[in-house]
Each structure stands twice: as C-alpha cells, then as structure tokens.
Scaffold this motif. Structure first.
Motif, short mmCIF file in Angstrom:
data_model
loop_
_atom_site.label_atom_id
_atom_site.label_comp_id
_atom_site.label_asym_id
_atom_site.label_seq_id
_atom_site.Cartn_x
_atom_site.Cartn_y
_atom_site.Cartn_z
N ASP A 119 0.94 -1.19 0.08
CA ASP A 119 -0.08 -0.02 -0.15
C ASP A 119 0.74 1.19 -0.17
O ASP A 119 0.48 1.97 0.81
CB ASP A 119 -0.99 0.08 1.18
N THR A 120 1.85 1.31 -0.98
CA THR A 120 2.47 2.57 -0.94
C THR A 120 3.45 2.36 -2.20
O THR A 120 3.77 1.21 -2.70
CB THR A 120 3.46 2.64 0.19
N LYS A 121 3.84 3.64 -2.63
CA LYS A 121 4.42 3.87 -3.79
C LYS A 121 5.87 4.26 -3.50
O LYS A 121 6.48 5.05 -4.55
CB LYS A 121 3.90 4.61 -5.15
N LYS A 122 6.33 4.46 -2.30
CA LYS A 122 7.67 4.93 -2.11
C LYS A 122 8.76 4.40 -2.48
O LYS A 122 9.81 4.87 -2.67
CB LYS A 122 7.68 5.08 -0.51
N GLU A 145 0.68 -2.31 -10.87
CA GLU A 145 0.56 -1.26 -10.10
C GLU A 145 -1.02 -0.80 -9.82
O GLU A 145 -1.78 -0.93 -10.72
CB GLU A 145 1.21 -0.02 -11.14
N THR A 146 -1.15 -0.46 -8.56
CA THR A 146 -2.51 -0.03 -8.04
C THR A 146 -2.54 1.49 -7.87
O THR A 146 -1.66 1.90 -7.99
CB THR A 146 -2.95 -0.66 -6.96
N PRO A 147 -3.83 2.16 -7.69
CA PRO A 147 -3.71 3.50 -7.38
C PRO A 147 -2.87 3.80 -6.15
O PRO A 147 -2.33 5.10 -6.09
CB PRO A 147 -5.27 3.77 -7.13
N ASN A 148 -2.72 3.00 -5.28
CA ASN A 148 -2.00 3.36 -4.04
C ASN A 148 -0.67 2.57 -3.83
O ASN A 148 -0.09 2.55 -2.72
CB ASN A 148 -3.05 3.30 -2.80
N GLY A 149 -0.45 1.63 -4.77
CA GLY A 149 0.93 0.80 -4.55
C GLY A 149 0.96 -0.12 -5.70
O GLY A 149 0.71 -0.11 -6.80
N GLY A 191 4.88 -0.55 3.43
CA GLY A 191 3.56 -0.62 3.02
C GLY A 191 3.15 -2.03 2.81
O GLY A 191 1.99 -2.37 2.32
#
Length: 503
Positions: A119-122, A145-149, A191
């Motif tokens: 749950d992150t794209k960091k 790839e998802t909207p949040n990660g 995440g």
C-alpha cells in the motif's frame, strides 16, 4: 510493459473452461478438441467485479461469476478485481443475481498464486523485484500497479488442489506460506499489508497496470514448503505439511506415538532402551512432521514432568536440539518397536509407515572432513552477498584471505569455482600481490534491476571484466539466461553494448 494475454492463462492453470458453454465464438471443432484435452482437469469458477466500491456494498460483493477463459478475456478491460484462485462453485445471494456468494476459503478448488498487497509507492517496483530476490522466495511472476501501490503475484508451477481431508491441511499450509512470504517482504519493504486476505479479491491485470511479467518465474509447492519451514523454524513454530500421496501419515498422529506419549513409567537404566531413547524418538517424529523446535520442546517438557523419574530440563533441551540437527528424517521403526516391546509389553500397537523411516541425512559440517561442494558454494555466496553491493559489485581480496574467511581449502575453492554456475571470479597479478575479484549471478542481476545512469558504468565494467575469464563460462551462461527472463530490462546489453554469446 505491454499487456500479454498469457498472464491470465499463466495464473489460472486451466482452472476454467476454455470456451463458453453457450454463445462461444469458437467453432465446434475448436470446442470439441479443447474439451477432449481438458476433461482430466476439474473446472471451477472465479468472481469478478467492475469497481473497487463493488467489493464492499451493504449486501456484500457486487459482481458476477465467470467460468470460462473466453468470457474473462472478453470482459477483462471492464473489470477492476478478480479472484485469481479458483472456487469449486459460486452463486448469487439475491434474485437479481448481482451479489456473489460462495467465495469462502473452504470452497477453493485450487490455489494458483500467492499475492502480496503493498500500500505505498515510496519504493519503485524494481526495488520489489530486488527485495523478493534477496529476502524472499525469488523474483515474482507478476507485478501490478494499483492507485495506491502494487500487488505482487507469486504463481505456482502447478496448482495446489484443496480438499477437506485432515481438516483442510493443504489450505493451512498455503496460508502459512502466504503469511511467510508477506512477512519476509515486510522486513525490507514499506507498506506490505500483513492482514490482507490470503486468497480473496485482487486487481485484475490489464493494459494499464502490468509493470512486470515473467512467464518463467513460477514456484513449486515443494520448494515453497521447504522455504516456509525454514522461516517457521526461526520463529519456533511448525508447519502442517502436505504429505505426497503414498508417503504415509503424520507420525505424531500415529497410534504408536500416542501410546508412547502416554507411557509414564519409562525410566533410564544402563543397557536398556529407555527414557532418553523414547524422547529422542518422539522428537524425531515431531521434526519429520514439520513441527518447530519450540513446539516440540514444550511437548516433551510436559511429558517429562509426568514421568516417575524425570530428566533435567537441560537434558530435554539437548534431546530436542539433537533431533533437529537434521541427521535423520524421522524416527526409526526398529527403535519404535523396541520401545513398545520394552515399555508396553502385550499391547498390539501397529507401527505404521511414516515420513523418513530414519534415513540418514548428510553429516553436520563440523562432523565431516570434506564438505559437499553445494554447501561450500552456499557459504561463498553468503560471503559475496555480504561484501558487495550494486555500487561495489565485485569483492577484491587475496585468495589466501578469502579461503581463511570462508574456512575452505584452496584446492576445494578452485574446484568449486570451476563447477559453479553462480559465482564469477577474476584474478589479477601473480604471487603475494595477486588479487582475486569475486561476484555472483545474483549480485549482477541486482545491478541489472537498478540499471540507471548512476550504476550503468559499474554494471558494464563488472560484467565485461568477468566475461573474459574461461572459468566463468557456466556462470555467465546462467546470468545471460536469468537476464533474458527480466523482460522489462530486455534492452539492457549483457556487457559493453554486446550480448554475451555462450557458444
């Protein structure tokens, strides 16, 4: 990365019918041929939804059931989520046939893939690839790839079929493996959702969200069980093993095990098979059943406390530790029978076949004059991994210092390098001033995964240097093969702008 229809086929493993039963665009000949080929494999169903909001409506999941690959391919561009693991049957909870029912774990027909939700794209997806390679089960099959990660798929080579035998033991094994994969990645990535439903709904692959796909990167259940057992042993907990057909029963569930565990009058005396032998036999049975050392120690501590003449706690610890050294796969049937005859005379207790039968494993490293090459190779790979990085992909040292650090004889080291498909070497100079450079296929793959302006020159230099050494042919061939599997990086040259030709 381009959308590849093979993704759906690779994940689902023939779990669905190929064509629709009604309204198929395929010819009768195509459908007949396919039906003949696929009758041996049971077919099931999956759930799909059109939006994330449909997953949490007041009446449950809003979606529909798909039973064929043809329908799934036709509808894939309008779908948001799916269940990549196949169910035996599915239905609807309302008359309008809008809300799904039956998508429960115990209704699973087959498990095709383990999915990790991040749950992150960091961190970019390339870091996920590196983390999975270095710290988990290996490079994943698919990353979306998802909207949040991101969602990371580890697809099985062949599906794990679920049954209700032994209280859904196969499902329990799969859930433990899923948990261990998530935990291994959570140790190095941000995440990772540790509470994610193991076999629920995940993002549907489509033309916009696929960031990584490698059809070759699949995982055998056997290897995953072995890997997961090692993770569990670090945490002192056991794994419920799925026994291969014909291998026998879980020894801790056998009648002989329960009878010996209930024997309280056992004692130790010179020349008699007794208390120590009995505990060691029980511990070996626990080991072969996949139980963790902590769980086995607790069991034998409790047993010991009920004995008329108990052992000291430290002695029970030694018994368990000895059983878990891995010298034997399981308890000896000869010893089991001798224990029954000595301490339960007159009782007709069958000694059923079980895992192992006390076949010897390789000796412990410290007990062998000459270690196996694969173990020396593993030691050397650990050393290389610790001493290198993508910024410094080659470890330079002297051969004498290297052999001393590893504890490996020089002759064995030279033979190992000649045979290895994982280690690369470069020697510069002669005599005492000679330097030995070492790297590995895994380290070079990490460089490839982080191929950018900063690391490009380092990557070129390292691979070009190793490509000129005759001893590295096997490892270079393996590296080229692995590199070709990294589809998104197909534009990366093997070295200095040219692909290496292993012929």
């Amino acid at each position: 990365m381009k959308w590849n229809p093979k993704i759906l086929q690779a994940v689902l493993h023939e779990g669905l019918n190929t064509y629709k039963k009604i309204g198929s665009s395929a010819s009768l000949i195509q459908r007949t041929k396919t039906l003949k080929k696929t009758t041996e494999h049971k077919k099931g169903a999956i759930c799909v939804t059109r939006s994330k909001e449909d997953l949490s409506t007041p009446l449950g999941v809003k979606g529909y059931v798909i039973t064929s690959n043809e329908t799934l391919l036709e509808d894939s561009f309008i779908l948001s989520h799916w269940t990549p693991n196949v169910y035996n049957y599915l239905g609807y909870s309302d008359e309008e046939r809008r809300h799904l029912k039956g998508h429960t774990e115990k209704n699973l027909q087959q498990i095709n893939t383990f999915v990790v939700d991040i749950d992150t794209k960091k961190q970019p997806y390339t870091e996920i690839l590196t983390a999975a390679l270095d710290h988990s089960v290996g490079i994943p099959t698919l990353i979306l790839e998802t909207p949040n990660g991101f969602q990371v798929y580890f697809v099985l080579e062949t599906p794990l079929f679920i049954s209700n035998l032994n209280d859904f033991r196969g499902l329990k094994v799969a859930k433990r493996i899923s948990e261990n994969i998530r935990r291994s990645l959570a140790n190095v990535l941000q995440g990772v959702d540790l509470s994610c439903n193991d076999f629920g709904f995940f993002r549907m692959p489509n033309e916009q969200n696929v960031r990584w796909f490698s059809e070759e990167m699949v995982f055998s259940m056997h290897d995953l069980i072995a890997w997961s057992k090692r993770q569990d042993d670090d945490q002192n907990r056991g794994l419920f093993l799925v026994e291969p057909k014909g291998e026998g029963i879980d020894p801790t569930q056998a009648e002989w095990f329960q009878e010996l565990l209930a024997a309280r009058h056992v004692k130790g005396s010179h020349g008699q098979i007794g208390r120590d032998n009995l505990m060691y036999t029980l511990a070996l049975a626990c080991y072969s059943a996949g139980k963790g050392q902590g769980e086995t120690l607790d069991l034998l501590d409790e047993y010991n406390s009920y004995l008329d003449i108990p052992l000291r706690h430290s002695e029970v610890q030694k018994v368990v530790k000895s059983a878990y050294k891995g010298r034997f796969k399981g308890a000896s049937q000869i010893y089991i029978q001798a224990l029954l005859d000595t301490w339960l005379p007159g009782k007709n207790v069958p000694v059923t076949p079980h895992i192992g039968g006390w076949y010897k494993f390789k000796k412990e490293r410290k007990d062998r004059v000459r270690s196996h090459y694969d173990e020396w190779e593993e030691d050397l790979l650990v050393y290389i991994q610790a001493e290198t990085s993508t910024i410094q992909p080659i470890k330079w040292t002297t051969q004498s210092a290297l052999c001393e650090a590893i504890g490996i004889p020089r002759s064995t080291f030279n033979e190992l390098i000649r045979k290895s498909k994982k280690i690369l070497i470069k020697r510069i100079g002669k005599g005492r001033s000679a330097q030995t450079g070492l790297t590995s296929v895994a380290v070079l793959l990490q460089c490839a995964l982080e191929f950018n302006q900063k690391h490009r020159a380092l990557y070129y230099d390292a691979v070009a240097l190793m490509s000129g050494v005759n001893q590295n042919k096997n490892a270079l061939r393996e590296f080229e093969y692995e590199l070709e599997l990294l589809n998104p990086f197909s534009e990366i040259p093997f070295a200095s702008g040219k692909k290496f030709n292993s012929s």
